[in-house]
Design an enzyme around this catalytic site. Structure first.
Site, PDB file in Angstrom:
ATOM      1  N   PHE A 105       0.860  -1.182   0.000  1.00  0.00           N
ATOM      2  CA  PHE A 105       0.000   0.000   0.000  1.00  0.00           C
ATOM      3  C   PHE A 105       0.894   1.228   0.000  1.00  0.00           C
ATOM      4  CE2 PHE A 105      -2.407   3.495   1.786  1.00  0.00           C
ATOM      5  CZ  PHE A 105      -3.572   3.424   1.052  1.00  0.00           C
ATOM      6  N   ASP A 160       9.229   2.550   1.664  1.00  0.00           N
ATOM      7  CA  ASP A 160       8.075   3.276   2.185  1.00  0.00           C
ATOM      8  C   ASP A 160       7.941   2.932   3.668  1.00  0.00           C
ATOM      9  OD1 ASP A 160       5.572   4.035   3.052  1.00  0.00           O
ATOM     10  OD2 ASP A 160       4.525   3.418   1.224  1.00  0.00           O
ATOM     11  N   LYS A 195       2.558   9.591   8.401  1.00  0.00           N
ATOM     12  CA  LYS A 195       1.771   9.193   9.582  1.00  0.00           C
ATOM     13  C   LYS A 195       2.250   9.796  10.906  1.00  0.00           C
ATOM     14  CE  LYS A 195      -0.997   5.490   7.861  1.00  0.00           C
ATOM     15  NZ  LYS A 195      -0.666   4.945   6.533  1.00  0.00           N
TER      16      LYS A 195
HETATM   17  C1  LIG Z   1      -0.838   5.215   5.125  1.00  0.00           C
HETATM   18  C2  LIG Z   1       0.199   4.802   4.166  1.00  0.00           C
HETATM   19  C3  LIG Z   1       0.428   5.523   2.991  1.00  0.00           C
HETATM   20  C4  LIG Z   1      -0.412   6.707   2.578  1.00  0.00           C
HETATM   21  O1  LIG Z   1      -0.346   7.759   3.463  1.00  0.00           O
HETATM   22  P1  LIG Z   1      -1.463   8.929   3.391  1.00  0.00           P
HETATM   23  O2  LIG Z   1      -1.004   9.911   4.399  1.00  0.00           O
HETATM   24  O3  LIG Z   1      -2.774   8.292   3.722  1.00  0.00           O
HETATM   25  O4  LIG Z   1      -1.441   9.468   2.010  1.00  0.00           O
HETATM   26  C5  LIG Z   1       1.456   5.107   2.182  1.00  0.00           C
HETATM   27  N1  LIG Z   1       2.219   4.051   2.499  1.00  0.00           N
HETATM   28  C6  LIG Z   1       2.021   3.331   3.617  1.00  0.00           C
HETATM   29  C7  LIG Z   1       2.925   2.182   3.930  1.00  0.00           C
HETATM   30  C8  LIG Z   1       0.998   3.676   4.486  1.00  0.00           C
HETATM   31  O5  LIG Z   1       0.780   2.940   5.583  1.00  0.00           O
END
Ligand SMILES: *Cc1c(COP(=O)(O)O)cnc(C)c1O
Length: 398
Positions: free
Chosen positions: A137, A222, A251
């Site tokens: 994700f 990420d 986050k």
């Molecule tokens: C939450 C998340 C995102 C996206 O972040 P947003 O602030 O919602 O755009 C991207 N990568 C990972 C691994 C995430 O957990």
């Protein structure tokens, strides 16, 4: 307004995309939240891995209040002290890095993707393609959606952005086979969060790093969910002994205020030249003041030690429960990101926890995901786990 009034007003006016629980939260303190009717909840959800120091941490509140009184916004064509200091802190943690600030995870990843393409055009022989992993994700903008290896998020939004390929996660051979002459880099999470708290084999990231080095590929991690201490180290990759070329955070970085960051090795970051990328709000001084309070608290309040110790004890306890609980197939995680994999949808267990006023999350269908504050006390950990155990033993099997 009371709970029902807020819930009703929301339902009638917001775009209906979140599948909201019928709870309107009004205030929070540490690991506890209170709804608009005065009910208290223990928080093992943390706004999805955002409030890593719990709610209304005095240090964050003070930093935000003082900065808001002084200056809330200028523009990125001027300098401010909180932004400069947070960038310096992150760059030095990463080691010889440069920082770009955005307002969200998707924006941080979008910047990473754009940097990789820019670098590919300049130094990478015209390469542009990124290999990402199935089950990943990376966000909801079109490019980050295209990098996300879960079809359910793509439904109805095609055509996706070209230039992405998918390989199974935790499978180096498959990753190697997915790379083409156009590939400029690989993008992955150290632990897949939304994908179900999927922890790869111990040497996976190290072998991905070696593969990237052999093939002149950028390694993009990420760490939007696992970064900022969630695994017990500031960066999740610190468990593995390798360093990526680009890492993204968001986050928890702003402790609850919108803040994302892309950090890249300086020579690679140099591909983004003046005017090539930007955002109006990114790195605004209030979010950065909160971010600075966040990273300083992590260093000075033994937060990582607590996440390792209490998170480790929780993982152990859940594995103990799993031995006598038929519906659990696996318990996995690291530090304060824990997934309890069930034989069925996690929803009834989430609902049973909620009935006892414990906020938890279900992801990837059948995974109960626990994301408690990193500074959770042992007593609250036990309180919460007692509820989780009761829910696991008594919730209906769908
Ligand atoms: C939450 C998340 C995102 C996206 O972040 P947003 O602030 O919602 O755009 C991207 N990568 C990972 C691994 C995430 O957990």
């Amino acid at each position: 307004m009371n709970n029902a009034e807020i819930v009703d007003l929301t339902h009638r006016n917001l775009v209906d995309i979140y599948g909201c629980l019928p709870i309107a939260l009004a205030r929070g303190q540490g690991s506890w939240l209170e709804d608009a009717d005065g009910n208290r909840y223990l928080d093992f959800f943390c706004g999805l891995a955002v409030t890593n120091l719990g709610h209304s941490h005095p240090r964050l509140v003070r930093a935000v209040r003082e900065q808001a009184e002084r200056l809330m916004h200028v523009s990125n064509i001027f300098h401010t002290e909180p932004t400069a200091r947070l960038a310096a802190n992150l760059a030095s943690r990463f080691g010889d890095g440069r920082v770009f600030f955005g307002n969200s995870g998707a924006e941080a990843n979008e910047a990473a993707i754009k940097l990789a393409r820019r670098w590919g055009h300049r130094d990478g022989g015209g390469r542009y393609e990124i290999v990402a992993t199935l089950g990943s994700f990376h966000g909801r903008t079109l490019a980050t959606l295209s990098a996300t290896g879960q079809e359910k998020y793509h439904q109805g939004f095609q055509p996706l952005v070209p230039g992405f390929r998918m390989a199974p996660f935790d499978d180096l051979g498959a990753l190697e086979r997915s790379v083409s002459d156009n590939t400029v880099g690989v993008m992955l999470e150290p632990i897949q969060g939304e994908g179900g708290v999927v922890v790869p084999k111990a040497d996976y990231l190290k072998r991905v790093r070696e593969f990237c080095d052999r093939n002149h590929l950028l390694m993009i991690l990420d760490e939007i969910q696992v970064g900022v201490g969630r695994t017990g180290k500031f960066f999740g990759y610190e468990h593995t002994g390798v360093k990526p070329d680009i890492v993204t955070l968001a986050k928890a970085l702003g402790g609850g205020l919108p803040l994302g960051a892309m950090i890249a090795k300086s020579d690679i970051a140099a591909s983004l030249t003046p005017g090539s990328h930007g955002t109006t709000f990114g790195g605004n001084p209030v979010s950065c003041a909160a971010g600075l309070a966040m990273v300083e608290a992590i260093d000075e309040e033994r937060v990582l030690e607590n996440a390792t110790r209490v998170g480790g004890a929780m993982l152990e306890r859940l594995r103990e429960i799993a031995k006598t609980c038929d519906r659990i197939t696996e318990v996995r995680g690291l530090g304060m990101i824990i997934g309890v994999v069930l034989k069925h949808d996690a929803r009834p267990v989430v609902d049973a926890c909620l009935k006892e006023h414990l906020l938890v999350n279900g992801t990837a269908g059948n995974v109960l995901r626990l994301l408690p504050p990193l500074n959770l006390s042992r007593a609250d950990a036990e309180r919460g786990l007692a509820i989780v155990e009761r829910a696991l033993r008594t919730a209906p099997v769908p």
